[in-house]
Design an enzyme around this catalytic site. Structure first.
Site, mmCIF file in Angstrom:
data_model
loop_
_atom_site.group_PDB
_atom_site.id
_atom_site.type_symbol
_atom_site.label_atom_id
_atom_site.label_comp_id
_atom_site.label_asym_id
_atom_site.label_seq_id
_atom_site.Cartn_x
_atom_site.Cartn_y
_atom_site.Cartn_z
ATOM 1 N N GLY A 68 0.797 -1.217 0.000
ATOM 2 C CA GLY A 68 0.000 0.000 0.000
ATOM 3 C C GLY A 68 0.830 1.268 0.000
ATOM 4 N N HIS A 69 0.129 2.396 -0.029
ATOM 5 C CA HIS A 69 0.808 3.689 -0.101
ATOM 6 C C HIS A 69 1.554 3.989 1.196
ATOM 7 C CE1 HIS A 69 -3.365 4.920 1.342
ATOM 8 N NE2 HIS A 69 -2.586 5.293 2.334
ATOM 9 N N ASN A 70 2.665 4.717 1.032
ATOM 10 C CA ASN A 70 3.519 5.170 2.147
ATOM 11 C C ASN A 70 4.245 4.037 2.869
ATOM 12 O OD1 ASN A 70 2.477 7.719 1.595
ATOM 13 N ND2 ASN A 70 0.976 7.628 3.244
ATOM 14 N N SER A 95 1.112 2.921 5.057
ATOM 15 C CA SER A 95 1.936 3.528 6.104
ATOM 16 C C SER A 95 2.564 2.517 7.053
ATOM 17 C CB SER A 95 1.117 4.554 6.896
ATOM 18 O OG SER A 95 0.644 5.576 6.048
#
Length: 352
Positions: A256-258, A276
């Site tokens: 996923g993002h981050n 994250s």
């Protein structure tokens, strides 16, 4: 149908040379000049093949093998049948890996699907892209404006390299792969169908319903990373998604993002890493495990397959279960429940 191998044998190696590569010695020193050209399983091996023996359960296979040489440990060397040469090493599995790499170097990375080099007539390379000499762009691939690609890289059939992306040298961008909003180091391997740099999954609920959250970060993939087929890596929202050097990710993994993944990590098939998450160096995550958003997994931690990580994991531990917890605690709980139901004990070391 005639048997076909997709990986051609080369001239092979003398056993003395191969033993040196594997960090071992020959059980019969006089056989050092014998050449082998391939690797095979014990039952299928012929005189030009090297086979592996690292488990006593395959003793019958060893006794019947016709291999030119067998890689095995010193404790198993007495089991060698007459006429079969042993390459004696400390770690047979690792030795066999080294032998395979030496005999079939072309199998280490995906190659070209077409016979022509250079930029294929049906590929599209924007006039502003910077493509070094020695880059191969195969049929149907697209390289966008201002993209930069280093020499020795192969962009496979139908792959897309988006605007302003940078790809280092000696990379393999597999067929039908998409690379957008991303920076890749050297010797990165993306297998077919990998998706890099699409926006992450983020929505804000309000009076208007679900509003899409802007994702303006990048994906940064460092040197020697390998991503399996159909794996997806989302770009960051306001900071980068990062995958560290020499990390290996299996097929069908979601990042996923981050997310920040450290160096020398292993993520097995169908792992899902939510946004994250921070994963340290040397972490191993078993297949179909889920890591909850914003969790931190410490350096050297190992997570068993089919687990759910709900919170932070300390460095160097072995965890498993749903929710994931120390391995000894998880196995003890399972054994307690099974003993209450009258079923047999769960195998495993309870003192780990």
């Amino acid at each position: 149908m005639t048997s076909t191998s997709f990986f051609a044998r080369g001239d092979g190696l003398a056993l003395a040379e191969l033993a040196k590569i594997c960090g071992g010695s020959l059980s019969v020193a006089a056989s050092g000049d014998v050449r082998v050209t391939g690797i095979a399983a014990l039952p299928d091996a012929g005189p030009e093949d090297v086979a592996l023996f690292d488990n006593p359960r395959y003793r019958d296979g060893l006794a019947a093998t016709k291999a030119g040489a067998v890689i095995l440990s010193a404790k198993h060397a007495p089991l060698l049948p007459f006429g079969v040469v042993g390459i004696v090493v400390k770690n047979p599995s690792h030795g066999f890996t080294l032998a395979g790499r030496a005999l079939f170097p072309a199998a280490l990375r995906p190659g070209m699907l077409t016979s022509a080099g250079g930029i294929a007539p049906t590929a599209t390379v924007d006039i502003s892209a910077q493509v070094e000499d020695g880059v191969i762009v195969e049929a149907g691939a697209v390289v966008g404006p201002r993209a930069e690609i280093g020499r020795g890289t192969i962009v496979g059939c139908g792959a897309v390299v988006g605007p302003d992306c940078r790809i280092g040298r000696d990379c393999r961008i597999g067929p039908q792969t998409t690379v957008i909003n991303a920076l890749l180091g050297n010797r990165v391997i993306l297998h077919p169908g990998v998706r890099i740099g699409q926006d992450g999954f983020g929505y804000s609920a309000g009076p208007e319903g679900l509003l899409k959250v802007v994702q303006i970060g990048r994906v940064v993939i460092q040197d020697d990373v390998e991503l399996g087929a159909n794996t997806t890596v989302d770009r960051g929202s306001v900071r980068d998604t990062v995958i560290g050097e020499n990390t290996k990710i299996d097929n069908q993994v979601q990042v996923g993002h981050n997310v920040e993944i450290g160096r020398n990590c292993i993520l097995v098939s169908q792992v899902a890493v939510a946004g994250s998450v921070t994963i340290g160096d040397g972490v191993v995550i078993g297949g179909q495990t889920v890591i909850n958003g914003h969790a931190t997994v410490g350096d050297g931690a190992q997570i068993a397959a089919i687990s759910a990580v709900a919170g932070d994991v300390p460095p160097g531990v072995r965890w498993g279960g749903v929710p994931a917890r120390p391995m000894r605690e998880w196995l003890r709980e399972l054994n307690t429940v099974r003993s209450m139901s009258g079923t047999r004990r769960v195998p495993g070391k309870q003192d780990e």
